[in-house]
Design a protein around this motif. Structure first.
Motif, PDB file in Angstrom:
ATOM      1  N   LEU A   1     -28.302 -44.615 -18.941  1.00 35.74           N
ATOM      2  CA  LEU A   1     -28.651 -43.196 -18.978  1.00 35.74           C
ATOM      3  C   LEU A   1     -27.858 -42.528 -20.081  1.00 35.74           C
ATOM      4  N   ARG A   2     -28.548 -41.945 -21.009  1.00 36.38           N
ATOM      5  CA  ARG A   2     -27.863 -41.263 -22.100  1.00 36.38           C
ATOM      6  C   ARG A   2     -28.577 -39.966 -22.430  1.00 36.38           C
TER       7      ARG A   2
ATOM      8  N   ILE B   1     -23.767 -38.646 -24.272  1.00 36.48           N
ATOM      9  CA  ILE B   1     -23.025 -38.864 -23.048  1.00 36.48           C
ATOM     10  C   ILE B   1     -23.871 -39.749 -22.140  1.00 36.48           C
ATOM     11  N   GLY B   2     -23.236 -40.670 -21.467  1.00 36.78           N
ATOM     12  CA  GLY B   2     -23.989 -41.561 -20.583  1.00 36.78           C
ATOM     13  C   GLY B   2     -23.053 -42.405 -19.747  1.00 36.78           C
ATOM     14  N   ARG B   3     -23.599 -43.196 -18.855  1.00 44.11           N
ATOM     15  CA  ARG B   3     -22.809 -44.044 -17.977  1.00 44.11           C
ATOM     16  C   ARG B   3     -22.855 -45.507 -18.391  1.00 44.11           C
ATOM     17  N   SER B   4     -23.200 -45.763 -19.605  1.00 40.43           N
ATOM     18  CA  SER B   4     -23.162 -47.120 -20.143  1.00 40.43           C
ATOM     19  C   SER B   4     -22.137 -47.154 -21.273  1.00 40.43           C
TER      20      SER B   4
ATOM     21  N   GLY C   1     -19.104 -48.706 -15.274  1.00 39.80           N
ATOM     22  CA  GLY C   1     -19.732 -48.875 -13.975  1.00 39.80           C
ATOM     23  C   GLY C   1     -20.220 -47.549 -13.414  1.00 39.80           C
ATOM     24  N   GLN C   2     -21.077 -47.645 -12.403  1.00 34.91           N
ATOM     25  CA  GLN C   2     -21.710 -46.456 -11.842  1.00 34.91           C
ATOM     26  C   GLN C   2     -20.696 -45.500 -11.221  1.00 34.91           C
ATOM     27  N   ASP C   3     -19.597 -46.028 -10.711  1.00 34.85           N
ATOM     28  CA  ASP C   3     -18.598 -45.191 -10.044  1.00 34.85           C
ATOM     29  C   ASP C   3     -17.451 -44.786 -10.962  1.00 34.85           C
ATOM     30  N   GLU C   4     -17.536 -45.150 -12.218  1.00 33.50           N
ATOM     31  CA  GLU C   4     -16.482 -44.805 -13.161  1.00 33.50           C
ATOM     32  C   GLU C   4     -16.868 -43.546 -13.938  1.00 33.50           C
ATOM     33  N   PRO C   5     -15.884 -42.859 -14.516  1.00 34.28           N
ATOM     34  CA  PRO C   5     -16.187 -41.646 -15.297  1.00 34.28           C
ATOM     35  C   PRO C   5     -17.113 -41.955 -16.466  1.00 34.28           C
ATOM     36  N   ALA C   6     -17.945 -40.994 -16.816  1.00 35.67           N
ATOM     37  CA  ALA C   6     -18.868 -41.150 -17.943  1.00 35.67           C
ATOM     38  C   ALA C   6     -18.093 -41.233 -19.247  1.00 35.67           C
TER      39      ALA C   6
END
Length: 212
Positions: free
Chosen positions: A3-4, A30-33, A36-41
């Motif tokens: 997701l970006r 900005i994104g979550r890659s 991990g899903q539970d880590e800060p973006a």
């Protein structure tokens, strides 16, 4: 899932001072890659500043070097002036203030002024050799032209003594030659010149059609 999203932060002044607007902005994503899903973006920002036109920055034909066809190659002279360096310093400090003030944490900041690192530093997941090479050769990579939004070199003007093109993008010395890329502009501000280049091309073509 990756997701970006794009980020654009224009320069503004809380007091409404127009002189403080338009000198730089921040763009990025900005994104979550790849976290991990539970880590800060993770955020990636790029700063774009407005370099001031300077008469000493120019493009000439090299008198000694030629390409494979024997044509003189371009010789580019482009140096940052004191006002450009001052703007870059303000841009860096505004970047730190913006990210840290919003609750983020800057890991590294790189510019022609060098690299500054905090916390885990630049690219903490990379292997030690890659991190070493990144720091070692950063100064050779982070140079003017890295953002490929260069302007100038054949600027428009009202006097052939200090410009290459007239107000239509028509060459003073070669009337059937129109230049409509970003070299016609004395500067680009802080945004890409693509849309302006397209508009200027249409304008020049209309002028050429009327002149014919």
């Amino acid at each position: 899932m990756i997701l970006r999203g794009g980020v654009f932060i224009p320069r503004f002044d809380a007091r409404g001072n127009p002189a403080a607007r338009g000198d730089f902005d921040f763009q990025g994503m900005i994104g979550r890659s790849p976290v991990g899903q539970d880590e800060p973006a993770r955020l990636l920002f790029f700063g774009f500043g407005q370099m001031q036109p300077d008469a000493d920055n120019r493009i000439t034909l090299d008198s000694r070097r030629t390409d494979r066809w024997g044509i003189p190659i371009p010789h580019i002279v482009c140096r940052m002036q004191p006002e450009d360096k001052d703007l870059l310093a303000r841009q860096e400090e505004t970047f730190l203030e913006t990210v840290n003030g919003a609750g983020g944490e800057v890991e590294f900041l790189g510019s022609p002024r060098g690299i500054r690192e905090w916390g885990r530093g630049a690219y903490p997941e990379a292997d030690p050799l890659s991190r070493f090479l990144f720091r070692r050769f950063f100064a050779r990579v982070m140079v003017m032209g890295a953002a490929i939004h260069e302007s100038g070199g054949a600027r428009m003007g009202e006097d052939p003594a200090n410009s290459v093109l007239n107000g239509w993008g028509q060459c003073w010395d070669v009337l059937n030659l129109y230049v409509t890329d970003a070299s016609a502009f004395a500067g680009s501000g802080v945004s890409g010149t693509t849309l302006t280049v397209m508009a200027q091309t249409v304008r020049a073509c209309r002028h050429l059609a009327r002149s014919g």
